[in-house]
Design an enzyme around this catalytic site. Sequence first.
Site, short mmCIF file in Angstrom:
data_model
loop_
_atom_site.label_atom_id
_atom_site.label_comp_id
_atom_site.label_asym_id
_atom_site.label_seq_id
_atom_site.Cartn_x
_atom_site.Cartn_y
_atom_site.Cartn_z
N GLY A 18 0.54 -1.25 0.08
CA GLY A 18 0.16 -0.03 0.13
C GLY A 18 0.87 1.20 -0.10
N THR A 19 2.10 1.09 0.55
CA THR A 19 2.85 2.44 0.43
C THR A 19 4.25 2.21 0.09
OG1 THR A 19 3.40 1.81 2.90
CG2 THR A 19 1.60 3.01 2.41
N SER A 106 12.63 -3.21 24.09
CA SER A 106 11.99 -4.28 25.02
C SER A 106 12.17 -5.47 24.06
CB SER A 106 10.52 -3.72 25.11
OG SER A 106 9.94 -3.68 24.05
N TYR A 148 22.19 -3.76 4.61
CA TYR A 148 23.08 -4.13 5.90
C TYR A 148 22.65 -5.67 6.35
CZ TYR A 148 18.93 -2.09 8.14
OH TYR A 148 17.63 -1.89 8.44
N PRO A 191 19.60 3.58 0.59
CA PRO A 191 18.43 4.38 1.11
C PRO A 191 17.57 4.98 -0.13
CG PRO A 191 20.74 5.49 0.69
CD PRO A 191 20.88 4.23 0.54
#
Length: 280
Positions: A18-19, A106, A148, A191
Amino acid sequence: MFANNLLADRTVFLTGGGTGLGRSMALHFAELGARIFLFARREPPLRETAEEIRRRGGQAAYATGDVRHPEAVEAGVEAAWRVWGRVDTLVNNAAGNFIARTETLSANAFAAVVGIVLHGSFHCTQALGRRWIAAGEPGIVLNILTSYAETGSAYVVPSACAKAGVLAMTRSLAIEWAPYRIRFHAIAPGPFPTEGAWSRLMPTPEFEERARNSHPLKRFGRHEELTHLAAYLLSPMAEYLNGECIILDGGLWLRGAGQFNHLAELPAAVWQQLEAVRKK
Ligand code: HXC
């Protein structure tokens, strides 16, 4: 660059379409004749991308679901089969990422990214692979990694671990499923500006400026530079490629590899001084 019917034989199940880069790939594949099935969590972007594809004369459908859950993936793949009668191509594009110091993460933060990228890619690959194997049909899987995946990277450890895992899966299944005529490709983009990645990885204009300045070509990737490579990999022109990961980053990852690469930052005047000393 390509004939308009280059991908006319392909039916593509594309996650996260969608994006961002997923959307760009979906639009480009559809322009080249592929039937597209989009699968992601949020409905509005999927609907918008599917409508845009149809507006341009292409064929698209979608279902919502979370690639982290195998039963949701099963339902999505079922839906794609119902709509198009078959699927022969999978693009594992859905990703999650953010920059953070690893000691602050976390367990759930690590699990969220690894769940989307590694488990999600596995669930989709297995769901489609099982169908292709049972039907004796060939298939193509294109995994979207990052540069990476091979080197690792500080401050994006969950993503680096997950993408490295998908690279290992690419190379492993390229052999294991070759007898079934299921081939694997990977693209490792550097990028490429997208709202999803940029909002999480380039939070201020200073981050972006620094990233551009430290790039060997002093620019980011253009979406069409990625979608053209992806279209080639899905086309009949690439049928002898299997298990390869193509890094598409303008040479960015190599910049950290050469011992003297940092000398690219030396001003011309300093070079002239050094050369003058040497000539004496
Ligand atoms: C630390 C964070 C965090 C951050 C979220 N978390 N953002 N921890 N720093 N910036 C933690 C939350 O506190 C939570 O842990 C856990 O992660 C899950 O977060 P939720 O928001 O509840 O999960 P969810 O809604 O599933 O979102 C998943 C997500 C999110 C990965 C965290 O960012 C997302 O949906 N991203 C999808 C789009 C995206 O990331 N695109 C960029 C891809 S770029 P607790 O313990 O509090 O419950 C890419 C290529 C990189 O992959 C290459 C670029 C050069």
